[in-house]
Design an enzyme around this catalytic site. Structure first.
Site, short mmCIF file in Angstrom:
data_model
loop_
_atom_site.label_atom_id
_atom_site.label_comp_id
_atom_site.label_asym_id
_atom_site.label_seq_id
_atom_site.Cartn_x
_atom_site.Cartn_y
_atom_site.Cartn_z
N ILE A 14 0.84 -1.21 0.00
CA ILE A 14 0.00 0.00 0.00
C ILE A 14 0.86 1.25 0.00
O ILE A 14 0.50 2.27 -0.59
CB ILE A 14 -0.99 0.00 1.19
N LYS A 63 -5.88 3.00 7.59
CA LYS A 63 -7.11 2.38 8.06
C LYS A 63 -6.91 0.87 8.24
O LYS A 63 -6.11 0.28 7.49
CB LYS A 63 -8.28 2.69 7.13
#
Length: 308
Positions: free
Chosen positions: A14, A90
């Site tokens: 990510i 998150k």
């Protein structure tokens, strides 16, 4: 204001796909260090622990934490205690209590804490919110189904307790729903499906309502093959609204009304810079509360063992 000297902790997929390109294009940030057990970024000073990084480079102003949620609290506590602003990938933590403690610590240190929800920054989310505010609605159906083998190959942490399982993508849907609906929703019942060899669910069926008893039904599943589904469908007085493809496209009565290129992570870093400059925090725990409620209220159903 000078650029914010940024460090990133946890250099994985990510970070390479989203964080690094977004930071590189944002003049408010200057990436000066990373800390990761395995990953490094070419041309940037790297460390294997956050402790070593913070000790070696006092000029760091802010830290983005991108490791699995089970390990984020300790790193965030160290960064905040050192007077650094903190960006939390998150979900912001493995539990509500630890994130609340971090928020309190940030306030005591006079630094900013950002609980990021990237799907809220999808292109058509604000348009959907405006549309729902302009009408009444009778029901909402969330279909969030994807193939875990494609999106999370060999990521054992995501199947461990605290890794959230199917709620790792499902919380993206919840972050959108809690942002676009005019009134808060509350879980009434849920079924969570657990593979016999995993500590986190592979599917979840959730039923909510708001204070007006309007139903919201969410289906999360990690066993989807073929086309992936990230859609939110609302039946309203003005017709059927579909927020599709993870929040990137909005249609009303079958007509596409809004679509734009994906720019979620650039928007997250713009927001992070904004709150750092303003000297405030942005910590909305509504999506994580719904996940906690699902584990508290949901019935457990065990299914066949799963092998990635």
């Amino acid at each position: 204001m000078s650029p914010i000297n940024l460090a990133i902790v946890g250099v994985g997929k990510i970070v390479r796909d989203q964080h690094l390109p977004s930071v590189a294009k944002n003049p408010d940030f200057n990436l000066i260090a990373t800390a990761s057990r395995h990953g490094t970024v070419e041309g940037i000073q790297s460390f294997t622990t956050i402790e070593a990084m913070l000790e070696a480079i006092p000029a760091i102003d802010a830290v983005s934490l991108c490791m699995p949620p089970q390990y984020r609290y300790e790193a965030a506590h160290k960064a905040l205690s050192a007077g650094k602003h903190v960006f939390l990938e998150k979900p912001p933590g493995a539990t509500l209590s630890e994130v609340a403690d971090l928020e309190s610590l940030a306030a005591s240190k006079g630094v900013s804490l950002f609980a990021s929800w990237h799907s809220r920054y999808a292109a058509a989310v604000e348009a959907a919110k405006s549309f729902l505010a302009s009408t009444s609605f009778q029901s909402v159906h969330v279909i969030w189904k994807e193939d875990v083998r494609h999106w999370h190959p060999n990521q054992d942490w995501i199947w461990q307790a605290g890794g959230l399982g199917v709620f790792d993508p499902g919380i993206n849907a919840l972050s959108i729903v809690t942002h676009i609906l005019p009134k808060a929703i509350f879980l009434t019942r849920a079924t969570l499906e657990f593979p016999e060899n995993r500590d986190a669910p592979i599917a979840a069926d959730l039923h909510f309502k708001n204070a007006d008893n309007v139903p919201v039904h969410a289906e999360f599943d990690w066993r989807q093959t073929g086309k992936q589904s990230w859609d939110i469908v609302a039946e309203t007085a003005a017709g059927q609204m579909i927020l599709a493809e993870g929040g990137s496209k909005l249609s009303v009565n079958g007509e596409l009304t809004f679509s734009a290129p994906e720019a979620e992570y650039p928007a997250l870093y713009s927001r992070f810079a904004e709150i750092v400059k303003a000297g405030k925090s942005d910590v909305d725990l509504a999506p994580l509360r719904h996940v906690a409620d699902a584990f508290m209220l949901g019935k457990r159903k065990f299914v066949d063992a799963f092998y990635d």
